[in-house]
Design a protein around this motif. Sequence first.
Motif, mmCIF file in Angstrom:
data_model
loop_
_atom_site.group_PDB
_atom_site.id
_atom_site.type_symbol
_atom_site.label_atom_id
_atom_site.label_comp_id
_atom_site.label_asym_id
_atom_site.label_seq_id
_atom_site.Cartn_x
_atom_site.Cartn_y
_atom_site.Cartn_z
ATOM 1 N N GLU A 157 -7.379 8.308 6.332
ATOM 2 C CA GLU A 157 -6.346 8.272 7.381
ATOM 3 C C GLU A 157 -5.099 7.540 6.923
ATOM 4 O O GLU A 157 -3.982 8.001 7.151
ATOM 5 C CB GLU A 157 -6.891 7.613 8.643
ATOM 6 C CG GLU A 157 -7.889 8.457 9.383
ATOM 7 C CD GLU A 157 -8.422 7.767 10.627
ATOM 8 O OE1 GLU A 157 -7.748 6.857 11.151
ATOM 9 O OE2 GLU A 157 -9.518 8.146 11.061
ATOM 10 N N LYS A 158 -5.269 6.403 6.271
ATOM 11 C CA LYS A 158 -4.119 5.619 5.826
ATOM 12 C C LYS A 158 -3.342 6.371 4.749
ATOM 13 O O LYS A 158 -2.110 6.404 4.774
ATOM 14 C CB LYS A 158 -4.587 4.268 5.303
ATOM 15 C CG LYS A 158 -3.482 3.261 5.135
ATOM 16 C CD LYS A 158 -4.066 1.886 4.877
ATOM 17 C CE LYS A 158 -3.034 0.817 5.136
ATOM 18 N NZ LYS A 158 -3.601 -0.524 5.060
ATOM 19 N N TYR A 176 -8.229 2.743 0.421
ATOM 20 C CA TYR A 176 -7.414 2.631 1.631
ATOM 21 C C TYR A 176 -7.966 3.435 2.810
ATOM 22 O O TYR A 176 -7.634 3.149 3.950
ATOM 23 C CB TYR A 176 -5.978 3.090 1.351
ATOM 24 C CG TYR A 176 -5.207 2.142 0.471
ATOM 25 C CD1 TYR A 176 -4.890 0.859 0.904
ATOM 26 C CD2 TYR A 176 -4.790 2.514 -0.783
ATOM 27 C CE1 TYR A 176 -4.177 -0.015 0.103
ATOM 28 C CE2 TYR A 176 -4.072 1.652 -1.594
ATOM 29 C CZ TYR A 176 -3.767 0.394 -1.146
ATOM 30 O OH TYR A 176 -3.064 -0.469 -1.941
ATOM 31 N N SER A 196 -1.444 9.243 6.395
ATOM 32 C CA SER A 196 -0.307 8.796 7.195
ATOM 33 C C SER A 196 0.870 8.401 6.310
ATOM 34 O O SER A 196 2.020 8.684 6.644
ATOM 35 C CB SER A 196 -0.699 7.638 8.115
ATOM 36 O OG SER A 196 -0.969 6.476 7.378
ATOM 37 N N VAL A 197 0.595 7.776 5.163
ATOM 38 C CA VAL A 197 1.676 7.411 4.238
ATOM 39 C C VAL A 197 2.325 8.663 3.668
ATOM 40 O O VAL A 197 3.551 8.772 3.626
ATOM 41 C CB VAL A 197 1.149 6.503 3.101
ATOM 42 C CG1 VAL A 197 2.166 6.366 1.983
ATOM 43 C CG2 VAL A 197 0.768 5.139 3.647
ATOM 44 N N TYR A 199 0.808 -1.219 0.000
ATOM 45 C CA TYR A 199 0.000 0.000 0.000
ATOM 46 C C TYR A 199 0.846 1.276 0.000
ATOM 47 O O TYR A 199 0.465 2.258 -0.617
ATOM 48 C CB TYR A 199 -0.981 -0.003 1.181
ATOM 49 C CG TYR A 199 -0.367 0.180 2.538
ATOM 50 C CD1 TYR A 199 -0.281 1.437 3.111
ATOM 51 C CD2 TYR A 199 0.128 -0.908 3.257
ATOM 52 C CE1 TYR A 199 0.275 1.612 4.362
ATOM 53 C CE2 TYR A 199 0.683 -0.746 4.502
ATOM 54 C CZ TYR A 199 0.757 0.522 5.049
ATOM 55 O OH TYR A 199 1.318 0.695 6.286
ATOM 56 N N THR A 229 -7.906 6.701 -2.359
ATOM 57 C CA THR A 229 -8.365 7.204 -1.058
ATOM 58 C C THR A 229 -9.599 6.441 -0.592
ATOM 59 O O THR A 229 -9.703 6.087 0.581
ATOM 60 C CB THR A 229 -8.652 8.722 -1.133
ATOM 61 O OG1 THR A 229 -7.475 9.389 -1.579
ATOM 62 C CG2 THR A 229 -9.053 9.263 0.221
#
Length: 161
Positions: free
Chosen positions: A142-143, A139, A146-147, A116, A136
């Motif tokens: 938030e994920k 995933y 964060s990445v 991911y 978006t």
Amino acid sequence: MEKQFEKYKGIHPGIVLDRELKKRSLKQRPFALSIAEHPQTFNAITKGRRNLNTALALKIEKELQLEEGTLVFLQAYYDIKEEKNKQENSAPDLSLLRQSLFWDTEINRIDWLRQYVAVIERVFERGNNKEKEEITNFYGVEKVQSVLMAKDKKLPLINLK
């Protein structure tokens, strides 16, 4: 499996157990203690946060005089439903992603869950708004954030409504 529980296939057995206890006017804590189970563990099961193992299911079934295996079967059906959900949601909608984004690999062979970070970075570096929106959605905001923040990338997120 008892016919009254057939309609609960795919629902966490703890939720069904909680309904059954309420129907019989039994409190969770005293019931848990009566079958030599920790009340906290029992509560987590009835809230659907913890799976029901076979040994505990048999103790509960015996105490409630349910047909042997009823709760075990409910747990199995729940596990099957969860696994099917995982398999269905294991890849984004590939029709919305250009294959040229992933020129160096076969798009059908990407492990979307394990890779991911690379996928998110690539799409947000080279993708269009439609592709960014699909990643978006797949995933989660938030994920993705964060990445992007972990790599100190100041790439703009698209505005999702």
